[in-house]
Design a protein around this motif. Structure first.
Motif, PDB file in Angstrom:
ATOM      1  N   TYR A 224       0.820  -1.210   0.000  1.00  0.00           N
ATOM      2  CA  TYR A 224       0.000   0.000   0.000  1.00  0.00           C
ATOM      3  C   TYR A 224       0.859   1.267   0.000  1.00  0.00           C
ATOM      4  CZ  TYR A 224      -4.063   2.926   1.155  1.00  0.00           C
ATOM      5  OH  TYR A 224      -5.074   3.860   1.131  1.00  0.00           O
ATOM      6  N   ASP A 225       2.064   1.178   0.509  1.00  0.00           N
ATOM      7  CA  ASP A 225       2.941   2.348   0.606  1.00  0.00           C
ATOM      8  C   ASP A 225       3.692   2.649  -0.682  1.00  0.00           C
ATOM      9  OD1 ASP A 225       2.164   2.797   3.191  1.00  0.00           O
ATOM     10  OD2 ASP A 225       3.903   1.835   4.107  1.00  0.00           O
ATOM     11  N   THR A 226       3.448   1.897  -1.745  1.00  0.00           N
ATOM     12  CA  THR A 226       4.091   2.174  -3.026  1.00  0.00           C
ATOM     13  C   THR A 226       3.394   3.333  -3.726  1.00  0.00           C
ATOM     14  OG1 THR A 226       2.676   0.516  -4.086  1.00  0.00           O
ATOM     15  CG2 THR A 226       4.853  -0.217  -3.324  1.00  0.00           C
ATOM     16  N   LEU A 227       4.037   3.867  -4.770  1.00  0.00           N
ATOM     17  CA  LEU A 227       3.444   4.976  -5.518  1.00  0.00           C
ATOM     18  C   LEU A 227       2.229   4.488  -6.309  1.00  0.00           C
ATOM     19  CD1 LEU A 227       6.581   6.836  -6.928  1.00  0.00           C
ATOM     20  CD2 LEU A 227       5.142   7.491  -4.988  1.00  0.00           C
ATOM     21  N   PRO A 228       1.159   5.283  -6.389  1.00  0.00           N
ATOM     22  CA  PRO A 228      -0.065   4.861  -7.098  1.00  0.00           C
ATOM     23  C   PRO A 228       0.148   4.515  -8.567  1.00  0.00           C
ATOM     24  CG  PRO A 228      -0.492   6.799  -5.743  1.00  0.00           C
ATOM     25  CD  PRO A 228       0.990   6.584  -5.719  1.00  0.00           C
ATOM     26  N   LEU A 229       1.181   5.084  -9.180  1.00  0.00           N
ATOM     27  CA  LEU A 229       1.408   4.787 -10.601  1.00  0.00           C
ATOM     28  C   LEU A 229       1.772   3.323 -10.824  1.00  0.00           C
ATOM     29  CD1 LEU A 229       4.754   4.609 -11.280  1.00  0.00           C
ATOM     30  CD2 LEU A 229       4.560   7.020 -10.672  1.00  0.00           C
ATOM     31  N   THR A 230       2.116   2.605  -9.743  1.00  0.00           N
ATOM     32  CA  THR A 230       2.456   1.188  -9.864  1.00  0.00           C
ATOM     33  C   THR A 230       1.269   0.278  -9.577  1.00  0.00           C
ATOM     34  OG1 THR A 230       3.129   0.931  -7.521  1.00  0.00           O
ATOM     35  CG2 THR A 230       4.796   1.727  -9.087  1.00  0.00           C
ATOM     36  N   TRP A 231       0.145   0.835  -9.136  1.00  0.00           N
ATOM     37  CA  TRP A 231      -1.001   0.014  -8.757  1.00  0.00           C
ATOM     38  C   TRP A 231      -1.742  -0.485  -9.994  1.00  0.00           C
ATOM     39  CZ3 TRP A 231      -3.661   3.474  -4.448  1.00  0.00           C
ATOM     40  CH2 TRP A 231      -2.746   3.688  -3.418  1.00  0.00           C
ATOM     41  N   GLU A 232      -2.063  -1.763 -10.023  1.00  0.00           N
ATOM     42  CA  GLU A 232      -2.890  -2.316 -11.088  1.00  0.00           C
ATOM     43  C   GLU A 232      -4.316  -1.789 -10.961  1.00  0.00           C
ATOM     44  OE1 GLU A 232      -1.845  -4.092 -13.562  1.00  0.00           O
ATOM     45  OE2 GLU A 232       0.213  -4.304 -12.843  1.00  0.00           O
ATOM     46  N   VAL A 233      -5.066  -1.810 -12.067  1.00  0.00           N
ATOM     47  CA  VAL A 233      -6.380  -1.176 -12.092  1.00  0.00           C
ATOM     48  C   VAL A 233      -7.354  -1.776 -11.079  1.00  0.00           C
ATOM     49  CG1 VAL A 233      -7.285  -2.662 -13.932  1.00  0.00           C
ATOM     50  CG2 VAL A 233      -8.208  -0.340 -13.638  1.00  0.00           C
ATOM     51  N   ASN A 234      -7.208  -3.068 -10.768  1.00  0.00           N
ATOM     52  CA  ASN A 234      -8.109  -3.713  -9.800  1.00  0.00           C
ATOM     53  C   ASN A 234      -7.418  -4.025  -8.481  1.00  0.00           C
ATOM     54  OD1 ASN A 234     -10.363  -3.780 -11.579  1.00  0.00           O
ATOM     55  ND2 ASN A 234      -9.514  -5.572 -12.604  1.00  0.00           N
ATOM     56  N   SER A 235      -6.311  -3.358  -8.208  1.00  0.00           N
ATOM     57  CA  SER A 235      -5.587  -3.578  -6.957  1.00  0.00           C
ATOM     58  C   SER A 235      -6.470  -3.262  -5.754  1.00  0.00           C
ATOM     59  CB  SER A 235      -4.338  -2.693  -6.926  1.00  0.00           C
ATOM     60  OG  SER A 235      -3.766  -2.672  -5.636  1.00  0.00           O
ATOM     61  N   LEU A 236      -6.295  -4.022  -4.684  1.00  0.00           N
ATOM     62  CA  LEU A 236      -7.023  -3.744  -3.449  1.00  0.00           C
ATOM     63  C   LEU A 236      -6.670  -2.377  -2.878  1.00  0.00           C
ATOM     64  CD1 LEU A 236      -6.917  -7.180  -1.544  1.00  0.00           C
ATOM     65  CD2 LEU A 236      -8.807  -6.196  -2.849  1.00  0.00           C
ATOM     66  N   ASN A 237      -5.540  -1.833  -3.285  1.00  0.00           N
ATOM     67  CA  ASN A 237      -5.146  -0.507  -2.802  1.00  0.00           C
ATOM     68  C   ASN A 237      -6.213   0.539  -3.095  1.00  0.00           C
ATOM     69  OD1 ASN A 237      -2.805  -1.868  -2.272  1.00  0.00           O
ATOM     70  ND2 ASN A 237      -1.452  -0.526  -3.445  1.00  0.00           N
ATOM     71  N   TRP A 238      -6.818   0.457  -4.292  1.00  0.00           N
ATOM     72  CA  TRP A 238      -7.853   1.431  -4.656  1.00  0.00           C
ATOM     73  C   TRP A 238      -9.080   1.294  -3.756  1.00  0.00           C
ATOM     74  CZ3 TRP A 238      -5.816   4.951  -7.591  1.00  0.00           C
ATOM     75  CH2 TRP A 238      -4.851   4.614  -8.563  1.00  0.00           C
ATOM     76  N   SER A 239      -9.471   0.072  -3.431  1.00  0.00           N
ATOM     77  CA  SER A 239     -10.624  -0.142  -2.555  1.00  0.00           C
ATOM     78  C   SER A 239     -10.337   0.367  -1.156  1.00  0.00           C
ATOM     79  CB  SER A 239     -10.975  -1.636  -2.509  1.00  0.00           C
ATOM     80  OG  SER A 239     -11.422  -2.094  -3.765  1.00  0.00           O
ATOM     81  N   LEU A 240      -9.108   0.172  -0.697  1.00  0.00           N
ATOM     82  CA  LEU A 240      -8.736   0.657   0.629  1.00  0.00           C
ATOM     83  C   LEU A 240      -8.793   2.181   0.675  1.00  0.00           C
ATOM     84  CD1 LEU A 240      -7.820  -0.886   3.200  1.00  0.00           C
ATOM     85  CD2 LEU A 240      -5.465  -0.290   2.581  1.00  0.00           C
ATOM     86  N   LYS A 241      -8.254   2.819  -0.345  1.00  0.00           N
ATOM     87  CA  LYS A 241      -8.288   4.280  -0.399  1.00  0.00           C
ATOM     88  C   LYS A 241      -9.719   4.794  -0.507  1.00  0.00           C
ATOM     89  CE  LYS A 241      -5.129   6.457  -0.540  1.00  0.00           C
ATOM     90  NZ  LYS A 241      -4.374   7.138   0.550  1.00  0.00           N
ATOM     91  N   ALA A 242     -10.575   4.059  -1.193  1.00  0.00           N
ATOM     92  CA  ALA A 242     -11.964   4.481  -1.402  1.00  0.00           C
ATOM     93  C   ALA A 242     -12.745   4.570  -0.091  1.00  0.00           C
ATOM     94  CB  ALA A 242     -12.668   3.524  -2.361  1.00  0.00           C
ATOM     95  N   LEU A 243     -12.417   3.734   0.879  1.00  0.00           N
ATOM     96  CA  LEU A 243     -13.157   3.730   2.144  1.00  0.00           C
ATOM     97  C   LEU A 243     -13.141   5.103   2.794  1.00  0.00           C
ATOM     98  CD1 LEU A 243     -11.953   0.337   3.697  1.00  0.00           C
ATOM     99  CD2 LEU A 243     -14.160   0.824   2.620  1.00  0.00           C
ATOM    100  N   GLU A 244     -11.972   5.726   2.846  1.00  0.00           N
ATOM    101  CA  GLU A 244     -11.854   7.039   3.473  1.00  0.00           C
ATOM    102  C   GLU A 244     -12.293   8.160   2.538  1.00  0.00           C
ATOM    103  OE1 GLU A 244      -8.262   6.986   6.525  1.00  0.00           O
ATOM    104  OE2 GLU A 244      -7.590   6.503   4.498  1.00  0.00           O
ATOM    105  N   LEU A 245     -11.927   8.044   1.289  1.00  0.00           N
ATOM    106  CA  LEU A 245     -12.222   9.101   0.328  1.00  0.00           C
ATOM    107  C   LEU A 245     -13.722   9.344   0.209  1.00  0.00           C
ATOM    108  CD1 LEU A 245     -10.439   9.390  -3.106  1.00  0.00           C
ATOM    109  CD2 LEU A 245     -12.870   9.813  -2.912  1.00  0.00           C
ATOM    110  N   PHE A 246     -14.514   8.265   0.102  1.00  0.00           N
ATOM    111  CA  PHE A 246     -15.962   8.380  -0.072  1.00  0.00           C
ATOM    112  C   PHE A 246     -16.720   8.394   1.250  1.00  0.00           C
ATOM    113  CE2 PHE A 246     -14.668   6.231  -4.116  1.00  0.00           C
ATOM    114  CZ  PHE A 246     -15.058   7.234  -4.990  1.00  0.00           C
ATOM    115  N   ASP A 247     -15.991   8.321   2.371  1.00  0.00           N
ATOM    116  CA  ASP A 247     -16.619   8.323   3.698  1.00  0.00           C
ATOM    117  C   ASP A 247     -17.550   7.133   3.903  1.00  0.00           C
ATOM    118  OD1 ASP A 247     -16.993   9.299   6.255  1.00  0.00           O
ATOM    119  OD2 ASP A 247     -18.676  10.587   5.697  1.00  0.00           O
ATOM    120  N   VAL A 248     -17.109   5.954   3.483  1.00  0.00           N
ATOM    121  CA  VAL A 248     -17.903   4.747   3.681  1.00  0.00           C
ATOM    122  C   VAL A 248     -17.208   3.764   4.616  1.00  0.00           C
ATOM    123  CG1 VAL A 248     -19.079   4.920   1.460  1.00  0.00           C
ATOM    124  CG2 VAL A 248     -16.923   3.639   1.616  1.00  0.00           C
ATOM    125  N   GLY A 249     -16.028   4.115   5.120  1.00  0.00           N
ATOM    126  CA  GLY A 249     -15.325   3.192   5.994  1.00  0.00           C
ATOM    127  C   GLY A 249     -14.085   3.815   6.601  1.00  0.00           C
TER     128      GLY A 249
END
Length: 433
Positions: A224-249
């Motif tokens: 998770y601490d890697t740069l976002p440019l290395t994340w695959e499109v369906n990486s769990l990293n995006w879902s983890l970030k989404a929890l806080e960004l969208f205020d759902v978790g």
């Protein structure tokens, strides 16, 4: 889910930075769109998203993504290597949209070699020959200018070939640019933003389905601490970030310090059919950086949350299929510069081109094998939709509107584009009644 059901800014996608001078010099090899043209998406296919919450995403690379008005400037152009695209050039627009464009629609010469590269015009408008605007002149699509004079009050544009001189107040020029009529090229980095987007698969839901609070989303710390440019499109990293960004978790470090653990605040999705039928929830997260930021490892995040209306494949049998977007919300940090973000972000609801007209949406969907929120099928509809979004949301940046349209648009193929344009025009006529 907070804000989503009762109510973007700008999204652009580019994988690598182009060689450029931060003073705003035009990169070598930049070309321009000679006339208006439709461009193919250069975003990759996503089978997971297409089968779950956004039909057509599994064939994203074949989508007609957006209309490019005349004098759209293109950067990093290369001959396409995608099968069936031998006649296309792939590159990035000055708005930061990655697209593939027919080579015949792109200029043969470099934009930087023109005599007039300071300001370009995409839509015709009536300009002023003096500051009081007692004399007017028509500025056409594809016009380009030098900035002859500039101060705190006015901007003087001049084209030596036509000897056309147009004088803007700074406010008037800013308004023209925000409405997509023109673009200032001088003193700007090109393209300005670099953005990588991912699908928040763990919190997106299929038609009529829910996502329970369990299981938790766990991601190793070193991943998770890697740069976002290395994340695959369906990486769990995006879902983890989404929890806080969208205020759902929430996201916390586990006691051992080895994993980040994300948990939903409550169940997501609609598990029972409403009067309108089942829906899917689709979440996209964007990591972006401004070319002018000094820290090459600093990224910010934004997101797009969509509720997608589902319909059965036929009236008798078949599973519901995400057909068109009921509402769309953009979450974007309005703080300028390299400022740390505070989550959650505030959403902006995007205006609905169809005003929830199910009959016409269903009629258009017979021509479009994908979910959609907007459909642009000629140059006039692009201009009208651009202005519609600006007026409804007060988004001040043309790149915002251009990228919103590209992300949410579905254009019909050449054989059915006239019929699709007619359907969209009927929607507009009903809205104006």
């Amino acid at each position: 889910m907070k804000c989503m059901f009762h109510s973007l800014l700008f999204i652009c996608s580019i994988s690598v930075a182009c060689a450029q001078d931060p003073t705003g010099d035009i990169p070598e090899g930049a070309r321009w769109v000679v006339g208006g043209t439709f461009a193919l998406s250069k975003i990759g296919d996503n089978e997971l998203r297409g089968s779950k919450s956004y039909s057509g995403a599994e064939k994203e690379a074949n989508r007609l993504a957006t209309f490019l008005p005349g004098m759209t400037i293109m950067f990093n152009l290369e001959r396409s290597t995608v099968p069936g695209r031998s006649e296309y050039l792939e590159g990035t627009t000055h708005y930061g949209i990655p697209v593939a464009v027919l080579a015949r629609d792109i200029s043969a010469n470099d934009f930087g070699n023109r005599d007039t590269t300071d300001v370009v015009t995409h839509q015709s408008y009536t300009g002023c020959r003096d500051l009081a605007c007692t004399l007017e002149a028509e500025v056409g699509i594809g016009y380009s200018f030098k900035i002859e004079e500039e101060d705190d009050e006015r901007l003087v544009l001049y084209n030596p070939q036509s000897e056309l001189r147009i004088i803007h107040t700074l406010d008037a020029f800013d308004q023209n640019e925000a409405r997509g009529y023109s673009t200032r090229v001088k003193d700007r980095v090109h393209p300005r933003l670099k953005v990588h987007d991912g699908y928040a698969s763990e919190i997106s839901t299929g038609c009529g389905l829910t996502r329970p609070v369990q299981p938790l989303i766990k991601v190793p710390k070193d991943q998770y601490d890697t740069l976002p440019l290395t994340w695959e499109v369906n990486s769990l990293n995006w879902s983890l970030k989404a929890l806080e960004l969208f205020d759902v978790g929430t996201v916390e470090m586990n006691p051992e310090g080895t994993h980040y653990v994300g948990r939903l605040n409550s169940e997501l999705g609609v598990g029972t059919e409403s009067d309108e039928g089942p829906v899917a929830l689709d979440f996209t997260v964007f990591a972006y950086r401004d070319s002018e930021w000094t820290n090459p490892d600093f990224y910010k995040f934004g997101g797009l949350a969509q509720t997608v209306t589902c319909r059965k494949r036929n009236p008798i049998a078949g599973q519901p299929l995400p057909r068109y977007v009921k509402n769309a919300f953009l979450y974007f940090d309005i703080q300028e510069g390299e400022q740390p973000q505070d989550f959650p972000l505030d959403p902006v609801q995007l205006p609905d081109q169809f005003k929830d007209n199910k009959e016409l949406q269903d009629e258009l969907r017979t021509y479009l094998p994908r979910a959609f929120f907007y459909s642009v099928n000629n140059a006039r509809q692009y201009k009208e939709l651009f202005e519609y979004i600006v007026e409804d949301t007060n988004i001040a940046f043309p790149s915002a509107v251009a990228n919103v349209i590209a992300r949410l648009n579905a254009t019909c193929g050449p054989q059915s584009r006239t019929e699709c344009a007619d359907i969209v025009d009927r929607v507009g006529a009903l809205r104006n009644d």
